[in-house]
Design an enzyme around this catalytic site. Structure first.
Site: not given
Length: 192
Positions: A170-172
């Protein structure tokens, strides 16, 4: 988890050598000329350690000209199979002639001859011109060792900043950064 950026780089680089299908030592080298115009290209890492990250090139090339004007550079390793990257920034200096000689001697003969035949980064009228120059170098050095050309050698990027980026769902993403303060390293995190 280590707090030493070189130990962490060694671990990641070892994993990349196992997982990357081609040239895990390929690194993007970014330079800027005296007017601040940036340029980036791929080179191959040929040595590394606490004193820096080493690559070799024609010292009459565009990248060498940039480094003569502005002796700072950035490196970027991108290991897609691992979903990781490492960014390195710092001043650049030439490696010693002895170190350049030793690495040059380890290259294949054709690579050595190519270093003599190429006017790297300069205009070339036709591929046949380069091939003819290569053939001339084969004849010139027939039956003898190929010495390192005087215009060819290594550079070392002495890191003052190293960032380790790890892909996360989740692009974390996770970003660890190490900044050198004199001889000591300060570690921190960056938002993704």
């Amino acid at each position: 988890m280590t707090d030493d950026p070189f130990t962490l780089f060694d671990a990641w680089f070892a994993e990349a050598r196992q997982s990357e299908p081609s040239d895990p030592n390929a690194v993007a080298l970014a330079t800027a000329d005296a007017r601040g115009r940036p340029s980036v290209r791929m080179v191959l890492l040929k040595g590394h350690g606490p004193d820096g990250f080493v690559f070799y090139t024609n010292r009459e090339s565009r990248k060498a000209g940039d480094l003569a004007d502005n002796a700072r550079a950035a490196l970027l390793f991108h290991w897609k199979s691992l979903r990781r990257q490492v960014r390195i920034e710092g001043p650049v200096a030439r490696v010693s002639d002895a170190e350049s000689d030793a690495y040059f001697a380890s290259r294949s003969r054709d690579s050595q001859l190519g270093a003599w035949a190429s006017d790297q980064s300069r205009p070339l009228d036709a591929r046949a011109t380069f091939e003819a120059r290569f053939a001339d170098m084969q004849a010139r050095f027939a039956g003898q060792d190929v010495p390192r050309p005087p215009h060819w050698g290594g550079y070392r990027v002495a890191p003052v900043r190293i960032e380790f980026w790890q892909d996360r769902a989740h692009r974390l993403h996770e970003r660890r950064v190490f900044d050198r303060d004199d001889a000591d390293w300060r570690e921190g995190l960056l938002y993704p």
